[in-house]
Design a protein around this motif. Structure first.
Motif, PDB file in Angstrom:
ATOM      1  N   ARG A  39       0.832  -1.209   0.000  1.00 58.08           N
ATOM      2  CA  ARG A  39       0.000   0.000   0.000  1.00 58.08           C
ATOM      3  C   ARG A  39       0.864   1.255   0.000  1.00 58.08           C
ATOM      4  N   GLN A  40       1.950   1.223   0.748  1.00 58.85           N
ATOM      5  CA  GLN A  40       2.844   2.374   0.809  1.00 58.85           C
ATOM      6  C   GLN A  40       3.482   2.631  -0.549  1.00 58.85           C
ATOM      7  N   ALA A  41       3.877   1.584  -1.246  1.00 52.77           N
ATOM      8  CA  ALA A  41       4.476   1.751  -2.573  1.00 52.77           C
ATOM      9  C   ALA A  41       3.474   2.354  -3.547  1.00 52.77           C
ATOM     10  N   ALA A  42       2.220   1.882  -3.504  1.00 53.75           N
ATOM     11  CA  ALA A  42       1.191   2.416  -4.392  1.00 53.75           C
ATOM     12  C   ALA A  42       0.909   3.885  -4.085  1.00 53.75           C
ATOM     13  N   LEU A  43       0.849   4.225  -2.792  1.00 52.76           N
ATOM     14  CA  LEU A  43       0.573   5.609  -2.394  1.00 52.76           C
ATOM     15  C   LEU A  43       1.685   6.550  -2.841  1.00 52.76           C
ATOM     16  N   THR A  44       2.934   6.158  -2.605  1.00 54.01           N
ATOM     17  CA  THR A  44       4.047   7.034  -2.978  1.00 54.01           C
ATOM     18  C   THR A  44       4.152   7.179  -4.495  1.00 54.01           C
ATOM     19  N   GLN A  45       3.800   6.118  -5.231  1.00 55.34           N
ATOM     20  CA  GLN A  45       3.811   6.231  -6.688  1.00 55.34           C
ATOM     21  C   GLN A  45       2.705   7.162  -7.172  1.00 55.34           C
ATOM     22  N   ALA A  46       1.571   7.183  -6.470  1.00 53.53           N
ATOM     23  CA  ALA A  46       0.489   8.106  -6.821  1.00 53.53           C
ATOM     24  C   ALA A  46       0.945   9.549  -6.632  1.00 53.53           C
ATOM     25  N   ILE A  47       1.583   9.810  -5.502  1.00 50.58           N
ATOM     26  CA  ILE A  47       2.068  11.171  -5.238  1.00 50.58           C
ATOM     27  C   ILE A  47       3.124  11.564  -6.251  1.00 50.58           C
ATOM     28  N   GLN A  48       4.026  10.625  -6.560  1.00 49.51           N
ATOM     29  CA  GLN A  48       5.082  10.918  -7.535  1.00 49.51           C
ATOM     30  C   GLN A  48       4.492  11.204  -8.913  1.00 49.51           C
ATOM     31  N   ALA A  49       3.489  10.420  -9.323  1.00 47.44           N
ATOM     32  CA  ALA A  49       2.876  10.623 -10.637  1.00 47.44           C
ATOM     33  C   ALA A  49       2.216  11.996 -10.723  1.00 47.44           C
ATOM     34  N   GLY A  50       1.542  12.406  -9.641  1.00 52.64           N
ATOM     35  CA  GLY A  50       0.910  13.726  -9.635  1.00 52.64           C
ATOM     36  C   GLY A  50       1.924  14.846  -9.682  1.00 52.64           C
TER      37      GLY A  50
END
Length: 653
Positions: free
Chosen positions: A73-84
């Motif tokens: 979940r942490q990896a998915a969340l940080t990738q979401a922030i990075q993509a934005g």
């Protein structure tokens, strides 16, 4: 004997499964999202005999995937922030490239036009010098229109990216829903479908790159997926997302979830990370600010230059008109829910420029509480101004509200949104350039002192044409000398301080610039008693002397606009530098945020793969371990077979 054979068979099958699982891990070492699997074994319960429990071998419990919910979940969340952050940073970099510095920038075009008036000041009747001014003015307007077009192209590109991103979201949610159905069926067997779970986790990870999600697990193994507070996947059903207009009808400004016939609009702040969130923030904030900065610049230059140009005379002695085509400001846009009880909406909100030097690059929202009352919110910083009556002046703009506005009605006012795209020159002939001033000085023919006129210029703020017969300054020698004003004129003001000069009689100071009725006069020298200087209308039809063919007072005043504080305290010549600085600060901040979020996302993914990923060295060691165990199991079966054959042979004798 059958017990030994059965025990060996169990061991053989268990080690075969372990070998197959290790091979499966090795085969998927480069598969994105794959989680390492391992066979879980347990001892088969022993059989009781008089001498104790005799073991019956091993059983395969399950094939377990190495999975850490928190790290995933942490990896998915940080990738979401990075993509934005990355999506916004990339677009801001494109935006920054539009606002070039140097000779090709808008700032150079503004300065080139204003500086071109210096040649006209030196040679007021020179058509070549006048044509240079018009050429520079045309270049300036062309650059404004070109820059506005480039902003429109970026906006169009953002819209396309948002549409692609929403299509990708819909594709991913449909695939997640389909996997949910497969997983639910497989989970009914009592065993976890590891590969299907990995595929679903990877799809959710991909989905987070487009829009940040949260998930909720159900007892049947399915996952519900949410964007913001709206479900996009519930079990085996998926909802679609789409771009919709905002409350004022501006298209493609918000993300919404379509569930049947119901459209639920998401608050931009609840979307969190993901490409869509980054693009929406850029489109709805950064791009709007850039357009407002550009539009304010175009509007301020147009208004100030036009106001000053009108205070001049052309080569034919006619009073000047607009140098640039006046820019009309669009009426406010009503919110869709306005006055729902008495549709159709009839109220209109208008806006005009009162003082171009006080404008703030922002949109505004008018919130009505009654007829002519309410508040105006400056959307760039949230500053709110109470409105007790209309029209009302705020930030150099005048807001008017037509009849029909009711309590609760809201309007969006965008004064600068389209200003730059409509910028054009209004005159085509160099003769129409109003370089001479509409007022002229007349030195008294009987003057005995050496007082002389250094400059005389009409200024738009508060300008009143001198009455018939002009305004005369009558001097009296002394220490210091004094003067009185004859003619219908207001009291003089010290231009440098803005303070009224005490009098009459008024103290005369050589070199001081005074302002009277909006015109500024600078005198030099010492007057004698009885000396006089008259300021009068220069237009020949109104009694002027024709001095307009010889002076360039208005050209000087137009060139002087360079130093007028216009853009948040910066003068007109430096206004573009301030625009570049604001865009640059946003871009640098976004680039820094992108680099930080990329590092955090990389670390989070590294932590996840360190736990769930395949280590080839470890798997190779397991292969040897399971191979040896498999061979030993085979040997056990072989021994059991040999013993059984020997037994049969002995019994046959």
């Amino acid at each position: 004997m059958s017990g030994l054979l059965n025990l060996g068979t169990r061991a053989l099958l268990a080690n075969q499964a372990a070998l197959s699982t290790a091979g499966h891990n090795i085969a998927n070492v480069n598969t994105v999202g794959y989680s390492r699997q391992s066979v879980v074994l347990e001892a088969t319960p022993g059989q009781f005999s008089g001498g104790g429990y005799i073991g019956k071998g091993v059983d395969i419990v399950t094939v377990q995937r190495t999975y850490n919910q928190f790290l995933t979940r942490q990896a998915a969340l940080t990738q979401a922030i990075q993509a934005g952050d990355t999506a916004r940073s990339d677009k801001l970099t494109q935006l920054q490239d539009i606002f070039q510095s140097g000779k090709t920038g808008l700032g150079a075009a503004v300065n080139d036009m204003l500086n071109a008036f210096s040649d006209v000041s030196s040679a007021p009747t020179d058509l070549t010098a006048r044509n240079v001014v018009l050429t520079r003015a045309n270049e300036l307007t062309a650059r404004f229109r070109s820059t506005s077009n480039q902003l429109d192209e970026i906006k169009s590109g953002v819209t396309q990216q948002l549409q692609q991103a929403t299509a990708n979201i819909n594709s991913l949610t449909s695939r997640i829903a389909a996997l949910n159905e497969q997983i639910a069926r497989a989970t009914g067997t009592g065993q976890a479908p590891n590969d299907l779970l990995d595929q679903r986790d990877q799809l959710i990870n991909e989905l987070n790159k487009s829009a940040q999600t949260t998930t909720a697990a159900a007892s049947d193994g399915t996952l519900s997926v949410f964007i913001g507070n709206q479900a996009v996947v519930l079990g085996s059903s998926a909802s679609s997302v789409k771009l919709v207009a905002d409350d004022y009808g501006v298209p493609d400004r918000k993300l919404a979830v379509q569930l049947g016939n119901t459209t639920n609009v998401l608050d931009e702040n609840t979307i969190g990370g993901g490409e869509v969130a980054g693009l929406l923030r850029f489109q709805n904030n950064d791009l709007v600010e850039a357009g407002n900065l550009l539009g304010r610049m175009a509007l301020a230059i147009t208004n100030q230059v036009n106001d000053q140009h009108k205070l001049g005379l052309d080569l034919d002695g006619q009073q000047g008109g607009n140098l640039f085509t006046p820019l009309a400001l669009a009426d406010g846009k009503p919110q869709a829910l306005n006055s729902v009880t008495h549709l159709p909406i009839t109220a209109t909100v208008g806006v005009t420029v009162k003082d171009a030097t006080k404008m703030v690059a922002s949109d505004y929202e008018l919130r009505m509480t009654g007829a002519g009352t309410g508040s105006i919110v400056r959307l760039s910083d949230g500053q709110t101004t109470a409105v007790t009556s209309v029209p009302v002046d705020i930030d150099g703009l005048t807001f008017t509200v037509g009849a029909g506005a009711a309590n609760g009605d809201t309007f969006l006012i965008q004064p600068f949104a389209n200003a730059a795209s409509g910028m054009n020159t209004a005159i085509a002939s160099a003769r129409d350039l109003a370089a001479a001033s509409v007022i002229e000085p007349q030195i008294g023919t009987a003057n005995k002192g050496n007082v002389a006129v250094v400059s005389l210029a009409a200024k738009p703020a508060g300008f009143v044409m001198p009455p018939a017969g002009g305004v005369t300054l009558d001097f009296t020698a002394g220490s210091p000398p004094t003067f009185t004003l004859t003619g219908n004129a207001s009291a003089p003001v010290d231009t440098a301080t803005g303070n009224a000069i005490a009098g009459p009689p008024y103290t005369y100071t050589s070199g001081q610039t005074i302002t009277v009725d909006g015109w500024q006069l600078k005198l030099q020298g010492t007057p004698a008693t009885g000396d006089s200087i008259k300021v009068q209308d220069a237009t020949p039809t109104n009694g002027g002397t024709g001095y307009f063919n010889l002076n360039a007072g208005n050209s000087d005043a137009l060139m002087g606009l360079r130093d007028v504080a216009t853009f948040d305290g910066a003068n007109m010549a430096d206004g573009y530098a301030g625009l570049i600085a604001q865009i640059g600060v946003r871009t640098q901040s976004a680039q820094y945020a992108s680099s930080v979020s990329q590092a955090i996302a990389a670390n989070a993914e590294s932590d996840r793969t360190a736990v769930t990923g395949v280590n080839l060295d470890e798997e190779a060691a397991k292969l040897i371990q399971y191979q040896q165990a498999y061979q030993a199991s085979s040997k056990m079966i072989q021994i059991a077979q040999t013993i059984f054959d020997t037994l049969i042979q002995n019994m046959a004798r």
